[in-house]
Design a protein around this motif. Structure first.
Motif, PDB file in Angstrom:
ATOM      1  N   PRO A 176      68.687  73.495 108.303  1.00 43.49           N
ATOM      2  CA  PRO A 176      69.024  73.423 106.873  1.00 43.49           C
ATOM      3  C   PRO A 176      68.867  72.045 106.261  1.00 43.49           C
ATOM      4  O   PRO A 176      68.534  71.918 105.084  1.00 43.49           O
ATOM      5  N   PHE A 177      69.098  70.995 107.077  1.00 42.76           N
ATOM      6  CA  PHE A 177      69.113  69.658 106.491  1.00 42.76           C
ATOM      7  C   PHE A 177      67.731  69.110 106.182  1.00 42.76           C
ATOM      8  O   PHE A 177      67.616  68.007 105.659  1.00 42.76           O
ATOM      9  N   GLY A 237      70.526  81.246 112.699  1.00 42.72           N
ATOM     10  CA  GLY A 237      71.528  80.965 111.682  1.00 42.72           C
ATOM     11  C   GLY A 237      71.149  81.510 110.319  1.00 42.72           C
ATOM     12  O   GLY A 237      69.972  81.649 110.000  1.00 42.72           O
ATOM     13  N   LEU A 238      72.172  81.858 109.532  1.00 40.55           N
ATOM     14  CA  LEU A 238      72.022  82.142 108.102  1.00 40.55           C
ATOM     15  C   LEU A 238      72.816  81.086 107.358  1.00 40.55           C
ATOM     16  O   LEU A 238      73.992  80.844 107.668  1.00 40.55           O
ATOM     17  N   TYR A 239      72.181  80.463 106.372  1.00 39.66           N
ATOM     18  CA  TYR A 239      72.800  79.324 105.691  1.00 39.66           C
ATOM     19  C   TYR A 239      72.840  79.566 104.189  1.00 39.66           C
ATOM     20  O   TYR A 239      71.831  79.937 103.585  1.00 39.66           O
ATOM     21  N   ASP A 240      74.006  79.363 103.602  1.00 37.49           N
ATOM     22  CA  ASP A 240      74.177  79.468 102.151  1.00 37.49           C
ATOM     23  C   ASP A 240      73.867  78.107 101.539  1.00 37.49           C
ATOM     24  O   ASP A 240      74.638  77.160 101.702  1.00 37.49           O
ATOM     25  N   GLY A 241      72.737  78.016 100.867  1.00 35.78           N
ATOM     26  CA  GLY A 241      72.300  76.746 100.313  1.00 35.78           C
ATOM     27  C   GLY A 241      73.128  76.271  99.139  1.00 35.78           C
ATOM     28  O   GLY A 241      73.087  75.079  98.801  1.00 35.78           O
ATOM     29  N   PHE A 280      69.515  81.711 103.439  1.00 35.06           N
ATOM     30  CA  PHE A 280      68.214  81.670 104.098  1.00 35.06           C
ATOM     31  C   PHE A 280      68.382  81.648 105.621  1.00 35.06           C
ATOM     32  O   PHE A 280      69.377  81.145 106.147  1.00 35.06           O
ATOM     33  N   GLY A 281      67.395  82.235 106.296  1.00 35.94           N
ATOM     34  CA  GLY A 281      67.392  82.236 107.749  1.00 35.94           C
ATOM     35  C   GLY A 281      66.817  80.936 108.266  1.00 35.94           C
ATOM     36  O   GLY A 281      65.805  80.447 107.756  1.00 35.94           O
ATOM     37  N   CYS A 282      67.462  80.346 109.257  1.00 39.72           N
ATOM     38  CA  CYS A 282      66.992  79.074 109.787  1.00 39.72           C
ATOM     39  C   CYS A 282      67.038  79.091 111.313  1.00 39.72           C
ATOM     40  O   CYS A 282      67.520  80.052 111.918  1.00 39.72           O
ATOM     41  N   VAL A 283      66.525  78.061 111.923  1.00 43.65           N
ATOM     42  CA  VAL A 283      66.505  77.895 113.379  1.00 43.65           C
ATOM     43  C   VAL A 283      65.860  79.119 114.044  1.00 43.65           C
ATOM     44  O   VAL A 283      66.316  79.597 115.077  1.00 43.65           O
ATOM     45  N   ASN A 284      64.801  79.638 113.422  1.00 40.97           N
ATOM     46  CA  ASN A 284      64.079  80.807 113.939  1.00 40.97           C
ATOM     47  C   ASN A 284      64.981  82.009 114.185  1.00 40.97           C
ATOM     48  O   ASN A 284      64.788  82.771 115.136  1.00 40.97           O
ATOM     49  N   GLY A 285      65.966  82.180 113.318  1.00 40.17           N
ATOM     50  CA  GLY A 285      66.816  83.363 113.390  1.00 40.17           C
ATOM     51  C   GLY A 285      68.200  83.125 113.935  1.00 40.17           C
ATOM     52  O   GLY A 285      69.039  84.029 113.927  1.00 40.17           O
TER      53      GLY A 285
END
Length: 273
Positions: free
Chosen positions: A50-51, A73-77, A66-71
């Protein structure tokens, strides 16, 4: 009622939403805004942390996590927090040591949910920092005490990447993890059952929408799980052969405003979402 109510579009970033110069075209931005105004959920799923997606967040303003770290994590921007994560079992360091012992020149990177550690340097890792702008935080992989999201091995040699894949899959611990090639020079260890397709499932659950109304767009091997999970999988024309073969449809390239084309084709009824 909007034209795209209940529809979710998840796009990969590099080689898909992003042009080769890492910018987002005005045509794509306008199409995304139109899609969101008409009730659609637009977000992205990436191998990145995310960062270092602030440019994308500021430019397209996704209206879903959004999905991050190839699945993993889910991160609320908007809230700047994870809404879901999946971390590695501790035994992952045994696998890392095994690769380290057998491949003298391989680069090693450990990603937690908040930091990226460079544990073994080579040209791939140096190039990675140059492209992402990440700080060179050096740390032994045995001394990362935060929950680990994924491990990256880097090599500029095609044969070495393939050998790393073979060695990992043959290891006694292989069944406890998943492996994916995310770029030409990168091979990754992920938690078992975690892939970009996981992000699509978790997003649909989080948004309480029918997964059959989801659309995934991508260009590389790590996007194939999204194609297989989403209601519709779309490869950009510049995608690798494996991704092209796995997709339900092929659209224009990342240099030809692929997202705008998908939104246009969706409105015209080409896709069933």
């Amino acid at each position: 009622m909007g034209r795209f109510d209940g529809v979710l579009i998840c796009t990969d970033l590099d080689g898909t939403l992003l042009k080769n110069d890492k910018t987002i075209s005005c045509e794509n931005i306008e199409a995304i805004e139109y899609f969101k105004r008409e009730g659609g959920y637009f977000t992205f799923v990436t191998g990145r942390m995310p960062f270092f997606v602030s440019y994308v967040l500021d430019t397209i303003k996704p209206n879903a996590p959004f999905g991050c770290v190839n699945g993993a994590g889910l991160y609320d921007g908007i809230k700047k927090e994870y809404v879901w994560t999946a971390s590695m079992p501790d035994k992952v360091t045994e696998l890392v040591k095994y690769i380290d012992d057998h491949f003298a020149d391989v680069g090693i990177q450990v990603n937690t949910f908040h930091k990226t550690y460079f544990c073994k340097e080579n040209q791939v890792m140096a190039n990675f920092r140059k492209v992402t702008g990440l700080e060179n935080i050096v740390c032994d992989y045995n001394e990362v005490y935060e929950p680990i999201a994924k491990i990256l091995f880097g090599s500029e040699k095609e044969e070495e990447i393939k050998n790393i894949e073979k060695v990992l899959n043959a290891h006694p611990l292989a069944n406890h993890f998943d492996f994916i090639r995310s770029e030409k020079t990168l091979y990754e260890i992920l938690p078992k059952g975690i892939c970009k397709g996981t992000s699509v499932i978790k997003l649909c659950d989080y948004l309480n929408i029918d997964i059959r109304k989801s659309i995934a767009i991508g260009d590389y091997n790590n996007d194939i799980s999204m194609f297989r999970t989403a209601g519709t999988g779309i490869a950009v024309s510049n995608a690798c052969e494996e991704a092209l073969n796995a997709a339900d449809f092929v659209t224009v390239s990342n240099e030809e405003h692929a997202i705008a084309k998908v939104v246009c084709d969706l409105e015209r009824g080409k896709y069933s979402a």
